[in-house]
Design an enzyme around this catalytic site. Structure first.
Site, short mmCIF file in Angstrom:
data_model
loop_
_atom_site.label_atom_id
_atom_site.label_comp_id
_atom_site.label_asym_id
_atom_site.label_seq_id
_atom_site.Cartn_x
_atom_site.Cartn_y
_atom_site.Cartn_z
N HIS A 1 0.83 -1.21 0.00
CA HIS A 1 0.00 0.00 0.00
C HIS A 1 0.86 1.26 0.00
O HIS A 1 0.37 2.35 -0.30
CB HIS A 1 -0.92 -0.01 1.23
CG HIS A 1 -2.21 0.72 1.01
ND1 HIS A 1 -2.27 2.02 0.58
CD2 HIS A 1 -3.51 0.32 1.15
CE1 HIS A 1 -3.54 2.40 0.49
NE2 HIS A 1 -4.31 1.38 0.82
N GLY B 1 -6.00 1.27 -3.77
CA GLY B 1 -6.88 0.37 -4.52
C GLY B 1 -6.94 0.67 -6.01
O GLY B 1 -6.69 -0.21 -6.85
N THR C 1 -25.69 8.30 0.00
CA THR C 1 -25.28 7.27 -0.96
C THR C 1 -25.40 5.88 -0.32
O THR C 1 -25.59 5.75 0.90
CB THR C 1 -23.81 7.47 -1.36
OG1 THR C 1 -23.00 7.34 -0.16
CG2 THR C 1 -23.56 8.83 -1.98
N ARG C 2 -25.21 4.86 -1.15
CA ARG C 2 -25.19 3.48 -0.63
C ARG C 2 -24.10 3.37 0.44
O ARG C 2 -24.29 2.74 1.48
CB ARG C 2 -24.85 2.49 -1.75
CG ARG C 2 -25.92 2.35 -2.80
CD ARG C 2 -25.51 1.35 -3.87
NE ARG C 2 -24.22 1.65 -4.48
CZ ARG C 2 -23.56 0.82 -5.29
NH1 ARG C 2 -24.08 -0.35 -5.60
NH2 ARG C 2 -22.40 1.16 -5.81
N ASP D 1 -11.22 8.91 -2.07
CA ASP D 1 -10.40 9.08 -3.27
C ASP D 1 -10.47 10.55 -3.67
O ASP D 1 -11.54 11.07 -3.98
CB ASP D 1 -10.96 8.19 -4.40
CG ASP D 1 -10.07 8.19 -5.65
OD1 ASP D 1 -9.33 9.18 -5.86
OD2 ASP D 1 -10.13 7.22 -6.42
N ARG E 1 -10.77 15.54 -6.72
CA ARG E 1 -11.20 16.58 -5.77
C ARG E 1 -10.16 17.69 -5.65
O ARG E 1 -10.32 18.60 -4.87
CB ARG E 1 -11.45 15.95 -4.38
CG ARG E 1 -12.71 15.08 -4.34
CD ARG E 1 -12.82 14.32 -3.03
NE ARG E 1 -14.07 13.58 -2.95
CZ ARG E 1 -15.12 13.94 -2.21
NH1 ARG E 1 -15.06 15.03 -1.45
NH2 ARG E 1 -16.22 13.22 -2.22
N ASP F 1 -7.55 9.10 4.51
CA ASP F 1 -8.57 8.71 5.51
C ASP F 1 -9.07 9.94 6.24
O ASP F 1 -8.26 10.75 6.72
CB ASP F 1 -7.97 7.73 6.53
CG ASP F 1 -7.68 6.38 5.89
OD1 ASP F 1 -8.40 6.03 4.94
OD2 ASP F 1 -6.74 5.69 6.32
N SER G 1 -14.53 1.35 0.93
CA SER G 1 -15.48 1.02 -0.13
C SER G 1 -14.76 0.55 -1.38
O SER G 1 -13.88 1.24 -1.89
CB SER G 1 -16.30 2.25 -0.49
OG SER G 1 -17.05 2.00 -1.66
N ASP H 1 -9.18 -11.24 -16.41
CA ASP H 1 -9.02 -12.35 -17.35
C ASP H 1 -7.61 -12.37 -17.92
O ASP H 1 -7.22 -11.48 -18.67
CB ASP H 1 -10.05 -12.19 -18.48
CG ASP H 1 -9.96 -13.30 -19.51
OD1 ASP H 1 -9.13 -14.21 -19.35
OD2 ASP H 1 -10.73 -13.24 -20.50
#
Length: 457
Positions: A164, A169, A265-266, A297, A301, A317, A392, A402
């Site tokens: 990391h 991610g 949001t979700r 992220d 921004r 964070d 998230s 693949d």
């Protein structure tokens, strides 16, 4: 089944260093402040495949394809073939030295169907994912470690560990998707961009406004040493599309509308629900302070936005805080509003203020989580009881990797063993349902599941 018999079901066959196929730039690559704080250990993911028979004509075909394409992709992504090097005061660079990624081949006497639903609580996981000893010198640890395990049925798993400190991610997924493209014989689609000078700080920002607060402790405790020692367990909880919509409706109707009029949001809804359920399960007192780490992220921004292909950590964070009594007694929308407030702080000024703040720190050690992995009892932030961290993956392209023999049958987080660590993933079936992967102390997990599902109804 004991762990020794679990390990006997997976046998390590060989271990190689895979180096870039062509000469690459040598030298020290500086890292941004955001690369050197928070999680600087490796993040693991695992993919399971059922390749078609024609791929199995030669048992080495999968391994050869993976190694050759890894050697190719390490040319444009050359820092990943290097090693971290400590400087002074808890800071480090990447030494671009082409030492390569580590590639491990293993064999299992199991079939894929014996792994059940592939969840991270599966007893075989520890043998499918390489273990890293962080007490070793950091310059000896590869930044990318891959384990290919071939199963008796012809299936295979690929576990990936990526540091990391060099990739968050989105960057890690950029690397793996380009690796798969090269394996399929296609060209690289987006070249990585490594120049951290796009993050120039601004002399006029006021770093005194930046806050870094240690996560709160359990009431009555002066440190978190005992909490860090408690045994944890992992659960994967599925939330159907209907349940997600029900939670969003509850959040949006139960609390005043967010400032910008955009409904919750979700992520804000489900994370608020996880936070409330954890406080209930942990039996927190009303005046217990609790914080929730949210990974944001910020690539789009900042002004100007980061260049396409920016490689490194473009996430940071932020922390939402509340009293447990407020979380539990107030409706779900309250928890979502605390999370929204934390996320909305992240703008251009906030990101640059953070860069200046960390530049001025004499020592970054206390901001890094590496030390817990090295067995230190009290160094680095701890997001276990009474706190949580919810990352998230809902908008990341995590599925469909693949390498030429078809897409995976399952993809998920690898080892996931720290109290308070949780992750939201889209369902593999793309049916609108979501998955919550959460690690809690064993004593709290049953109560958590109960509150989690009861409160949706």
């Amino acid at each position: 089944m004991s762990s020794s018999s679990s390990s006997s079901k997976v046998t390590l066959k060989s271990c190689y260093s895979v180096r870039p196929m062509e000469p690459t730039w040598y030298g020290r690559l500086p890292l941004s402040e955001w690369d050197q704080i928070g999680n600087i250990t490796h993040v693991s993911t695992i993919y399971f495949y059922r390749p078609p028979q024609k791929w199995l004509t030669s048992p080495n075909k999968i391994a050869t394809t993976l190694k050759d394409s890894l050697s190719k992709v390490l040319v444009p992504f050359y820092p990943l073939a290097g090693r971290l090097q400590w400087k002074e005061s808890g800071r480090f660079d990447v030494e671009c030295n082409s030492l390569g990624a580590q590639f491990i081949e293993a064999e299992s006497s199991l079939t894929l169907s014996e792994l059940g639903d592939f969840s991270p609580s599966c007893e075989y996981y520890p043998y499918l994912i390489p273990h890293i000893d962080y007490t070793r010198p950091i310059e000896d640890i590869p930044l990318v470690i891959v384990q290919l395990t071939n199963f008796k049925c012809g299936g295979a798993s690929i576990s990936l560990l990526i540091s990391h400190a060099v990739a968050d991610g989105p960057s890690a997924l950029h690397f793996t998707s380009e690796w798969a493209r090269l394996a399929r014989g296609e060209p690289v689609r987006t070249m990585p961009y490594f120049d951290i000078n796009v993050l120039s700080s601004r002399s006029n920002v006021n770093v005194n406004e930046w806050e870094f607060n240690e996560p709160p402790l359990l009431l009555g405790n002066s440190n978190n040493v005992e909490e860090r020692k408690k045994k944890t367990t992992v659960a994967m909880l599925k939330v159907s599309k209907t349940q997600v919509e029900k939670l969003r409706k509850t959040a949006n109707e139960s609390w005043e509308k967010p400032s910008n009029g955009r409904g919750y949001t979700r992520y804000e809804t489900l994370t608020g629900h996880v936070w409330r359920s954890a406080s209930k399960a942990r039996g927190h007192a009303n005046d217990q302070q609790t914080s929730l780490g949210v990974c944001v992220d910020w690539r789009n921004r900042v002004e100007p936005n980061l260049p396409k292909g920016y490689f490194g950590n473009g996430t940071l964070d932020v922390v939402a805080t509340s009293l447990a009594g407020d979380l539990i007694s107030k409706p779900l929308g309250y928890a979502s509003s605390r999370i929204r407030e934390a996320i909305e702080k992240v703008n251009d000024e906030y990101v640059r203020m953070g860069i200046e703040y960390f530049k001025k720190q004499e020592d970054l050690t206390k901001f890094q989580d590496l030390h817990a992995k090295m067995g230190s009892d009290d160094k680095g932030p701890f997001y276990g009881n009474p706190n949580l961290g919810v990352v998230s993956w809902l908008t990341l392209p995590i599925y469909g990797l693949d390498f030429g023999w078809g897409k995976e049958v399952y993809m998920g987080p690898g080892t996931h063993d720290s109290d308070g660590d949780s992750l939201l993933l889209p369902s593999y079936d793309d049916d609108g349902s979501l998955l919550v992967a959460i690690c809690l102390q064993e004593v709290h997990m049953d109560a958590f599941k109960r509150h989690f599902y009861q409160d949706i109804v």
